[in-house]
Every structure is written in structure tokens, then in C-alpha cells.
Write a protein that holds these residues in place. Structure first.
Motif, short mmCIF file in Angstrom:
data_model
loop_
_atom_site.label_atom_id
_atom_site.label_comp_id
_atom_site.label_asym_id
_atom_site.label_seq_id
_atom_site.Cartn_x
_atom_site.Cartn_y
_atom_site.Cartn_z
N ASP A 178 45.12 32.00 5.78
CA ASP A 178 45.66 30.68 5.43
C ASP A 178 45.53 30.42 3.94
OD1 ASP A 178 46.29 30.20 8.07
OD2 ASP A 178 44.44 29.09 8.49
N MET A 179 44.42 30.85 3.35
CA MET A 179 44.21 30.65 1.93
C MET A 179 45.24 31.43 1.11
SD MET A 179 40.78 31.44 -0.35
CE MET A 179 39.77 30.68 0.94
N VAL A 180 45.47 32.69 1.50
CA VAL A 180 46.45 33.50 0.79
C VAL A 180 47.85 32.93 0.94
CG1 VAL A 180 47.57 35.76 0.74
CG2 VAL A 180 45.08 35.61 0.92
N LEU A 181 48.22 32.57 2.18
CA LEU A 181 49.55 32.03 2.41
C LEU A 181 49.76 30.72 1.66
CD1 LEU A 181 50.06 32.78 6.21
CD2 LEU A 181 51.05 33.96 4.26
N GLY A 182 48.71 29.94 1.51
CA GLY A 182 48.82 28.70 0.75
C GLY A 182 49.19 28.94 -0.69
N HIS A 183 48.75 30.07 -1.25
CA HIS A 183 49.06 30.38 -2.65
C HIS A 183 50.43 31.05 -2.81
CE1 HIS A 183 45.34 29.17 -4.62
NE2 HIS A 183 44.68 29.67 -3.59
N VAL A 184 50.82 31.89 -1.85
CA VAL A 184 52.08 32.62 -2.01
C VAL A 184 53.26 31.86 -1.42
CG1 VAL A 184 50.88 34.83 -1.99
CG2 VAL A 184 51.85 33.95 0.14
N VAL A 229 58.15 44.32 5.89
CA VAL A 229 58.81 43.01 6.03
C VAL A 229 58.03 41.90 5.33
CG1 VAL A 229 59.64 41.29 7.70
CG2 VAL A 229 59.84 43.74 8.20
N LEU A 230 56.71 42.05 5.24
CA LEU A 230 55.84 40.99 4.71
C LEU A 230 55.23 41.43 3.38
CD1 LEU A 230 53.97 40.20 8.06
CD2 LEU A 230 56.05 39.12 7.16
N PRO A 231 55.74 40.92 2.26
CA PRO A 231 55.25 41.38 0.95
C PRO A 231 53.78 41.06 0.70
CG PRO A 231 56.72 39.49 0.71
CD PRO A 231 56.84 39.94 2.13
N MET A 232 53.25 40.05 1.39
CA MET A 232 51.85 39.68 1.14
C MET A 232 50.84 40.65 1.75
SD MET A 232 53.26 38.07 3.82
CE MET A 232 54.02 36.65 3.04
N VAL A 233 51.30 41.65 2.47
CA VAL A 233 50.39 42.69 2.94
C VAL A 233 50.75 44.06 2.36
CG1 VAL A 233 49.81 41.49 5.08
CG2 VAL A 233 51.69 43.12 5.07
N ASN A 234 51.64 44.06 1.40
CA ASN A 234 52.11 45.31 0.80
C ASN A 234 51.36 45.59 -0.51
OD1 ASN A 234 53.46 47.47 -0.30
ND2 ASN A 234 55.50 46.68 0.17
N TRP A 242 52.16 38.38 -7.70
CA TRP A 242 51.37 37.50 -6.85
C TRP A 242 51.11 36.18 -7.56
CZ3 TRP A 242 48.81 38.67 -2.01
CH2 TRP A 242 49.18 39.91 -1.49
N ALA A 243 50.78 35.17 -6.76
CA ALA A 243 50.48 33.84 -7.32
C ALA A 243 49.11 33.38 -6.84
CB ALA A 243 51.55 32.83 -6.90
N LEU A 248 41.47 37.17 -5.30
CA LEU A 248 41.87 36.86 -3.93
C LEU A 248 42.81 37.93 -3.37
CD1 LEU A 248 41.73 34.97 -1.53
CD2 LEU A 248 43.60 33.62 -2.53
N ARG A 249 43.76 38.40 -4.17
CA ARG A 249 44.66 39.47 -3.72
C ARG A 249 43.87 40.69 -3.29
NH1 ARG A 249 46.46 44.05 -6.35
NH2 ARG A 249 48.50 44.90 -5.70
N GLU A 250 42.90 41.10 -4.11
CA GLU A 250 42.12 42.29 -3.82
C GLU A 250 41.29 42.10 -2.55
OE1 GLU A 250 42.44 40.87 -6.75
OE2 GLU A 250 43.69 42.43 -7.70
N GLU A 251 40.69 40.92 -2.38
CA GLU A 251 39.90 40.64 -1.19
C GLU A 251 40.78 40.69 0.05
OE1 GLU A 251 37.11 37.08 0.77
OE2 GLU A 251 38.10 36.79 -1.19
N TRP A 252 41.94 40.06 -0.04
CA TRP A 252 42.85 40.01 1.10
C TRP A 252 43.33 41.41 1.48
CZ3 TRP A 252 44.88 37.89 5.18
CH2 TRP A 252 46.19 38.19 5.58
N LEU A 253 43.79 42.18 0.50
CA LEU A 253 44.30 43.51 0.80
C LEU A 253 43.21 44.44 1.33
CD1 LEU A 253 46.81 44.09 -2.15
CD2 LEU A 253 47.33 43.52 0.23
N ALA A 254 41.99 44.25 0.86
CA ALA A 254 40.88 45.04 1.38
C ALA A 254 40.63 44.72 2.85
CB ALA A 254 39.61 44.79 0.56
#
Length: 280
Positions: A178-184, A229-234, A242-243, A248-254
Motif C-alpha cells: 500500500d505504501m509503494v502504490l501510494g507513491h507510484v 504487466v505491473l511495472p512496480m514489480v519489474n 520511480w516516484a 523504498l524501491r529497493e526494500e519493496w523489490l527485495a
């Protein structure tokens, strides 16, 4: 698709909605991403349902509004046959050029133009395909009105669009997604995040009939499948696109990678297929 022919005025300039305004690197990434999406089994499943809803037939002239790289237009050319015609219209000159470079000799005419201001006569086409376009435009109802205008009485209009509000993940720490989606949101995903679920209402309000509405829930069981299909997991999407705040990007992708390694990753996204006939 989506596919990305856009009106000049946009709610948001997501990478997929303003291809001609991207850097050369990002333009290449987006063009490759659209090609990969079209090959994904879940997007193919959505399109099979949409083909059944549109009911293309021999001899028809059909419009593909927001035609992208032209792969759907070329597929539609098969059932309409040599006596039919497909008009593939996209707002991006880069996408039109890519479509022309992949032309297979079928009866498709590629045009650069605005789906909200088509230079076509009233009732010019027998049907319309519009995939993942309306989520990016300022006035979806105005574009739908234009698609209705150029369709003959009794013609079929098929709208395919995403309900980004349905996007959900499992296998990652609670709240992180939810935190990541809120930013992107508004960057990777447009502000008109609920477009898919509104399509039925919009066509009812426009006075169309014989309406069908099918929610297609796309299921991604691995990060690799979802990343198409989903750039936020690519992880191949560059950090500059990213925004998110630093780290946060690194934490999420990890976490995405860890969920994939453990077999617990899951992502779902609903794409709506809504079709109806014009009055007459």
C-alpha cells in the motif's frame, strides 16, 4: 493495454500515456513492455474474451482506437478478411511507426490521430475496439461519444480497461504494498484508477444496448509473470522512473524477490471487458 493512443490533454503523464515525450531509453522500455504484455497469457485471455464480445465478422470495417504496436489490429484483420478493413489509430507517432514496421500485409491502415477527435465521417465503421486507453484521457465520456459517432447504427463497441483499484499483492509485509502504490499512483498507474469498473455505467448513460460486462481477474503467481504487466514489480524499470522516497524501491523489490523465492508471491488485477451495440 491498454495499448496507448492518447488525447493531447492527460490527467497524468504515466510512461505509457506519453510515449512520444519520453527519453529514448524510456521509449524503448515502454515499446518492449507493450510487446511483452501482448504475449502474456493473462492479457491474451482478456483479449479472447473481448474478441467474443466484439464479434468481428467478414467484410467489416473496424476501428482500433489506441492501437499501439498494431498487434490487435492485425489480429482483427483475420476475421474481417480481404473485403474488410481495420483502421488502427494511435496518438503516438512512435507507436504508429512501430506498428508500420511490424506490418504483415494484412488489410490494416495505420494512422496517427486523437481518439477524442477522429477525422472520420459519422457511421464510418462497423465496430470499435478500444483497449486500455480511456484510463489515461481527461474526458472518457467525450472519447466514448466520439467512438459512438463514427460507428454505424447497430454497430458494436468493445471497451477494455483496467481497474487499478483492484490491484492486490500477497506474500509481502503488510502495508508495504500500500505504501509503494501510494507513491507510484498517478505515475506508474493513472489517476483514473477505476476506469474499468465505470465502463458499463458510461455505456448505459450513452444509450447503448445489448450490453455485456465481464470482469477478468488476471492472476500472477510469480514476480517474473507479474513484471510483464505491473511495472512496480519489474526490477528492470530504472530507478529514475520511480516516484518513491529513497530506499523504498529497493526494500519493496527485495520483498518481491523473497516472496518469489519462497513461492508465496501473488498479484491480482481486474481488467474489464464491456461491449454494447449502438442504437438503430
Amino acid at each position: 493495454m491498454n495499448n496507448c493512443g492518447m488525447e493531447p490533454a492527460q490527467k497524468d503523464r504515466t510512461p505509457f500515456s506519453d510515449i512520444d515525450g519520453l527519453t529514448a531509453q524510456m521509449s524503448e522500455i515502454v515499446l518492449d513492455a507493450l510487446t511483452a504484455m501482448g504475449r502474456h497469457p493473462e492479457i491474451r485471455r482478456v483479449r479472447r474474451i473481448a474478441f467474443d464480445a466484439l464479434q468481428p465478422a467478414a467484410g467489416q470495417r473496424l476501428l482500433d482506437a489506441g492501437s499501439g504496436n498494431g498487434e490487435v489490429a492485425r489480429a482483427l484483420a483475420v476475421p474481417v478478411g480481404a473485403q474488410g478493413e481495420i483502421l488502427a489509430v494511435d496518438h503516438s507517432s512512435a507507436m504508429t511507426a512501430a506498428a508500420i514496421s511490424s506490418h504483415d500485409g494484412s488489410n490494416v491502415r495505420y494512422l496517427t490521430g486523437d481518439a477524442g477527435d477522429l477525422h472520420l465521417p459519422d457511421g464510418h465503421v462497423d465496430g470499435v475496439w478500444c483497449e486500455r486507453l480511456l484510463q489515461h484521457v481527461d474526458d472518457a465520456d467525450a472519447v466514448i461519444g466520439e467512438l459512438i459517432r463514427v460507428t454505424r447504427p447497430g454497430g458494436r463497441i468493445c471497451l477494455i480497461d483496467t481497474d487499478w483499484g483492484s490491484l492486490a499483492f500477497d506474500g509481502m509485509p503488510a502495508g508495504l504494498g500500500d505504501m509503494v502504490l501510494g507513491h507510484v499512483h498517478g505515475h506508474f498507474t493513472p489517476q483514473q484508477h477505476d476506469m474499468g469498473r465505470t465502463l458499463r455505467r458510461r455505456l448505459v448513460a450513452a444509450g447503448l444496448r445489448d450490453l455485456t460486462a465481464t470482469p477478468v481477474t488476471c492472476f500472477f503467481a510469480t514476480p517474473e509473470s507479474a513484471a510483464v504487466v505491473l511495472p512496480m514489480v519489474n526490477p528492470d524499470v530504472p530507478e529514475s522512473a520511480w516516484a518513491t522516497p529513497p530506499g523504498l524501491r529497493e526494500e519493496w523489490l527485495a520483498c518481491v524477490e523473497a516472496a518469489g523465492a519462497s513461492g508465496t508471491f501473488l498479484a491480482v488485477l481486474t481488467i474489464w471487458v464491456v461491449a454494447a451495440s449502438t442504437p438503430g
